[in-house]
Design an enzyme around this catalytic site. Sequence first.
Site: not given
Length: 231
Positions: A56, A89-91, A106, A173, A198-199, A216
């Site tokens: 990841r 997000n963790v990116d 997170h 989200t 949102n999408l 987005a």
Amino acid sequence: MARIVILTGAGISAESGIRTFRASDGLWEEHRIEEVATPEGFARDPVLVQRFYNARRAAAAAAQPNAAHLALAELEADGRHQVLVVTQNVDDLHERAGTQNLIHMHGTLTGALCAACGHRWPAPQEMSAKDPCPACSKPATRPDIVWFGEMPYRMEEIWPALRRADLFVSIGTSGNVYPAAGFVADAMHAGVPTLELNLEPSTGTRMFDEARHGPATQVVPAWVREMLAQG
């Protein structure tokens, strides 16, 4: 100066090539969530979990911020609004786009955490559970990621900011993961106007004052352009 709290989820990074967290089949990158995103999974098979997050981390490093990330950074840099981005997000795409006032609730792939003493340090590209902690030397290295069953970071800052905001915006989200899924209800009860970008409609779409749906990279820059035009 309007105080804007923006929550972002996997949908804002999807167009940068980072897969969304939870697929319809309950798998994440071909693994059960329980195997790779819980303390119990790490205790059972730390080698698998470290291998998973190494992959990841590499995928996130190869990705680039997209127009949505860049638009939010532009809104903050304009200076006419007080912008706080809270991301699930963790990116690190928000940082690389230029956003500065940012909370990773997170955790982040760029961080390492000692499961023994709680020390944190920058993560190398490849991590192993046997890596010694720089502080206590114990082989208890794990990703600095909030797993299911763990408390998200900096909630003591997020809740007050949300309740005193002039606008709450949720971007990309699903509205399925708490406590972030409860932000719109909390904002609503505090009398804060709310907007979903949102999408597709999220689980809590009906609770937002306004919802705009689409990719987005389209809906976020369009909204930012409106905000900048209003001054």
